[in-house]
Design a protein around this motif. Structure first.
Motif, PDB file in Angstrom:
ATOM      1  N   MET A 136       0.830  -1.196   0.000  1.00  0.00           N
ATOM      2  CA  MET A 136       0.000   0.000   0.000  1.00  0.00           C
ATOM      3  C   MET A 136       0.871   1.255   0.000  1.00  0.00           C
ATOM      4  N   GLU A 137       0.559   2.194  -0.845  1.00  0.00           N
ATOM      5  CA  GLU A 137       1.294   3.449  -0.891  1.00  0.00           C
ATOM      6  C   GLU A 137       0.793   4.373   0.209  1.00  0.00           C
ATOM      7  N   PRO A 138       1.664   5.252   0.743  1.00  0.00           N
ATOM      8  CA  PRO A 138       1.242   6.184   1.777  1.00  0.00           C
ATOM      9  C   PRO A 138       0.085   7.051   1.294  1.00  0.00           C
ATOM     10  N   HIS A 139      -0.823   7.303   2.198  1.00  0.00           N
ATOM     11  CA  HIS A 139      -1.979   8.131   1.886  1.00  0.00           C
ATOM     12  C   HIS A 139      -1.522   9.559   1.595  1.00  0.00           C
ATOM     13  N   PRO A 140      -2.188  10.266   0.667  1.00  0.00           N
ATOM     14  CA  PRO A 140      -1.777  11.636   0.325  1.00  0.00           C
ATOM     15  C   PRO A 140      -1.743  12.585   1.510  1.00  0.00           C
ATOM     16  N   THR A 141      -2.517  12.300   2.574  1.00  0.00           N
ATOM     17  CA  THR A 141      -2.538  13.226   3.710  1.00  0.00           C
ATOM     18  C   THR A 141      -1.373  13.018   4.654  1.00  0.00           C
ATOM     19  N   MET A 142      -0.512  12.034   4.381  1.00  0.00           N
ATOM     20  CA  MET A 142       0.581  11.718   5.292  1.00  0.00           C
ATOM     21  C   MET A 142       1.480  12.928   5.536  1.00  0.00           C
ATOM     22  N   GLN A 143       1.934  13.571   4.447  1.00  0.00           N
ATOM     23  CA  GLN A 143       2.821  14.703   4.604  1.00  0.00           C
ATOM     24  C   GLN A 143       2.121  15.868   5.290  1.00  0.00           C
ATOM     25  N   ARG A 144       0.831  16.056   4.990  1.00  0.00           N
ATOM     26  CA  ARG A 144       0.108  17.151   5.608  1.00  0.00           C
ATOM     27  C   ARG A 144      -0.005  16.954   7.112  1.00  0.00           C
ATOM     28  N   ASP A 145      -0.325  15.697   7.538  1.00  0.00           N
ATOM     29  CA  ASP A 145      -0.444  15.413   8.958  1.00  0.00           C
ATOM     30  C   ASP A 145       0.876  15.661   9.673  1.00  0.00           C
ATOM     31  N   ALA A 146       1.989  15.199   9.062  1.00  0.00           N
ATOM     32  CA  ALA A 146       3.287  15.335   9.705  1.00  0.00           C
ATOM     33  C   ALA A 146       3.683  16.798   9.845  1.00  0.00           C
ATOM     34  N   SER A 147       3.453  17.601   8.796  1.00  0.00           N
ATOM     35  CA  SER A 147       3.854  18.997   8.855  1.00  0.00           C
ATOM     36  C   SER A 147       2.982  19.783   9.822  1.00  0.00           C
ATOM     37  N   ARG A 148       1.695  19.432   9.913  1.00  0.00           N
ATOM     38  CA  ARG A 148       0.821  20.134  10.821  1.00  0.00           C
ATOM     39  C   ARG A 148       1.267  19.932  12.263  1.00  0.00           C
ATOM     40  N   ALA A 149       1.792  18.709  12.561  1.00  0.00           N
ATOM     41  CA  ALA A 149       2.225  18.404  13.907  1.00  0.00           C
ATOM     42  C   ALA A 149       3.404  19.272  14.330  1.00  0.00           C
ATOM     43  N   LEU A 150       4.170  19.794  13.356  1.00  0.00           N
ATOM     44  CA  LEU A 150       5.351  20.571  13.676  1.00  0.00           C
ATOM     45  C   LEU A 150       5.022  22.011  14.036  1.00  0.00           C
ATOM     46  N   ASP A 151       3.760  22.400  13.971  1.00  0.00           N
ATOM     47  CA  ASP A 151       3.357  23.745  14.340  1.00  0.00           C
ATOM     48  C   ASP A 151       3.405  23.867  15.863  1.00  0.00           C
ATOM     49  N   GLY A 152       4.497  24.419  16.374  1.00  0.00           N
ATOM     50  CA  GLY A 152       4.657  24.580  17.813  1.00  0.00           C
ATOM     51  C   GLY A 152       5.220  23.366  18.516  1.00  0.00           C
ATOM     52  N   VAL A 153       5.603  22.348  17.747  1.00  0.00           N
ATOM     53  CA  VAL A 153       6.112  21.108  18.330  1.00  0.00           C
ATOM     54  C   VAL A 153       7.385  20.704  17.604  1.00  0.00           C
ATOM     55  N   SER A 154       8.374  20.264  18.354  1.00  0.00           N
ATOM     56  CA  SER A 154       9.615  19.761  17.787  1.00  0.00           C
ATOM     57  C   SER A 154       9.653  18.243  17.931  1.00  0.00           C
ATOM     58  N   VAL A 155       9.867  17.523  16.829  1.00  0.00           N
ATOM     59  CA  VAL A 155      10.029  16.068  16.864  1.00  0.00           C
ATOM     60  C   VAL A 155      11.510  15.779  16.704  1.00  0.00           C
ATOM     61  N   GLU A 156      12.085  15.106  17.682  1.00  0.00           N
ATOM     62  CA  GLU A 156      13.533  14.909  17.722  1.00  0.00           C
ATOM     63  C   GLU A 156      13.882  13.540  18.298  1.00  0.00           C
ATOM     64  N   PRO A 157      15.097  13.060  18.044  1.00  0.00           N
ATOM     65  CA  PRO A 157      15.499  11.772  18.609  1.00  0.00           C
ATOM     66  C   PRO A 157      15.453  11.803  20.130  1.00  0.00           C
ATOM     67  N   LEU A 158      15.152  10.684  20.737  1.00  0.00           N
ATOM     68  CA  LEU A 158      15.172  10.572  22.190  1.00  0.00           C
ATOM     69  C   LEU A 158      16.587  10.831  22.687  1.00  0.00           C
ATOM     70  N   SER A 159      16.707  11.468  23.845  1.00  0.00           N
ATOM     71  CA  SER A 159      18.016  11.778  24.414  1.00  0.00           C
ATOM     72  C   SER A 159      17.943  11.625  25.925  1.00  0.00           C
ATOM     73  N   ASP A 160      19.107  11.705  26.564  1.00  0.00           N
ATOM     74  CA  ASP A 160      19.120  11.639  28.030  1.00  0.00           C
ATOM     75  C   ASP A 160      18.253  12.745  28.626  1.00  0.00           C
ATOM     76  N   ALA A 161      18.217  13.891  27.962  1.00  0.00           N
ATOM     77  CA  ALA A 161      17.472  15.035  28.480  1.00  0.00           C
ATOM     78  C   ALA A 161      15.956  14.836  28.399  1.00  0.00           C
ATOM     79  N   THR A 162      15.503  13.991  27.471  1.00  0.00           N
ATOM     80  CA  THR A 162      14.053  13.814  27.297  1.00  0.00           C
ATOM     81  C   THR A 162      13.565  12.441  27.762  1.00  0.00           C
ATOM     82  N   LEU A 163      14.460  11.635  28.347  1.00  0.00           N
ATOM     83  CA  LEU A 163      14.048  10.310  28.820  1.00  0.00           C
ATOM     84  C   LEU A 163      12.934  10.397  29.855  1.00  0.00           C
TER      85      LEU A 163
END
Length: 222
Positions: free
Chosen positions: A9-36
Motif C-alpha cells: 500500500m502506498e502512503p496516503h496523500p494526507t501523510m505529509q500534511r499530517d506530519a507537517s501540521r504536527a510541527l506547528d509549535g512542536v519539535s520532533v527529535e530523537p530521544l536523548s538523556d534530556a528527554t528520557l
C-alpha cells in the motif's frame, strides 16, 4: 513472522500534511538523556489509560521507575536514535513518544515476549503514545514519519517496519493512512493462542475484553 512480508500500500496523500501540521509549535527529535524522563511520563500515562494489567487482569501494571525505563537505552545507546519524542516548544514538555527497534539492537525480555526480534532488514514499533491533551493534531503521524527515516539510516537500513495494534485502538486508522497493511494473524488457532497470551500479559487493553483476540499485525514497506 512480523517484518518478513512487505506492505504494498502506498502512503496516503494526507501523510505529509499530517506530519507537517504536527510541527506547528512542536519539535520532533530523537530521544536523548534530556528527554528520557518526559518519555517515561508519556509511557506511564499510556499504560494507565490503556488499562494494562497482568495475570488476566488481576494485577494492575505499575509505573516504570526512571531506572527501569532507562535501562534498555543504557544497555544499547543506539536505541536512542531509533526512538523519538514530540516536545512542545512553548514549555518544553514531552507530549508524545515512539520507540522502535531494528535487527541487531538489544531488546528487553518483555519486548521479546510481545514480538520476536526483527529480522535483517526489518524494524518494529515497540510502542507509540501521545498525551490526551495533544491528540488529534498529527503528533502521532509526525513521530512515525521520524521513525521511518531513523530506521532506514546506516547501519540498520531497514526496508520494512511492523507493529501490533490491539482491538479497540482507534490509532489503527492512522496506521492504515500511513501505509501499514494488516498481515495477520489469520489462522484461528494462532489468533486464539495470541489472544490468551495478550490477556495474560495485558488483561483488557483499551477496556475491550476482546482486544487480545482481535489484534492485528501490520507492516509497512520503507
Amino acid at each position: 513472522q512480523k517484518g518478513a512480508r512487505k506492505a504494498t500500500m502506498e502512503p496516503h496523500p494526507t501523510m505529509q500534511r499530517d506530519a507537517s501540521r504536527a510541527l506547528d509549535g512542536v519539535s520532533v527529535e530523537p530521544l536523548s538523556d534530556a528527554t528520557l524522563e518526559g518519555a517515561r511520563a508519556v509511557w506511564n500515562d499510556f499504560v494507565r489509560r490503556s488499562n494494562k494489567r497482568f495475570l488476566f487482569g488481576c494485577c494492575p501494571a505499575c509505573d516504570e521507575s526512571a531506572r527501569q525505563f532507562a535501562r534498555p537505552f543504557e544497555a544499547d545507546p543506539s536505541r536512542l536514535r531509533t526512538a523519538a519524542v514530540a516536545v512542545r516548544r512553548a514549555d518544553g514538555k514531552v507530549i508524545g513518544a515512539v520507540v522502535c527497534t531494528t535487527h541487531g539492537q538489544m531488546r528487553t525480555e518483555e519486548e521479546r515476549s510481545v514480538a520476536p526480534d526483527p529480522k535483517p532488514g526489518a524494524s518494529h514499533v515497540e510502542w507509540i503514545a501521545v498525551l490526551p491533551e495533544a491528540r488529534g493534531g498529527g503528533i502521532g503521524a509526525a513521530l512515525l514519519t521520524h521513525a521511518f527515516s531513523a530506521v532506514k539510516q546506516d547501519p540498520w537500513n531497514a526496508r520494512s517496519i511492523d507493529l501490533a495494534v490491539m482491538g479497540g485502538n482507534r490509532a489503527k486508522r492512522l496506521y492504515e493512512r500511513l501505509g501499514f497493511e494488516r498481515v495477520g494473524p489469520n489462522d484461528p488457532i494462532e489468533k486464539c493462542i495470541a489472544g490468551c497470551v495478550i490477556c495474560f500479559f495485558m488483561g483488557c487493553p483499551n477496556r475491550d475484553p476482546c482486544a487480545g483476540f482481535t489484534y492485528s499485525d501490520m507492516v509497512k514497506a520503507l
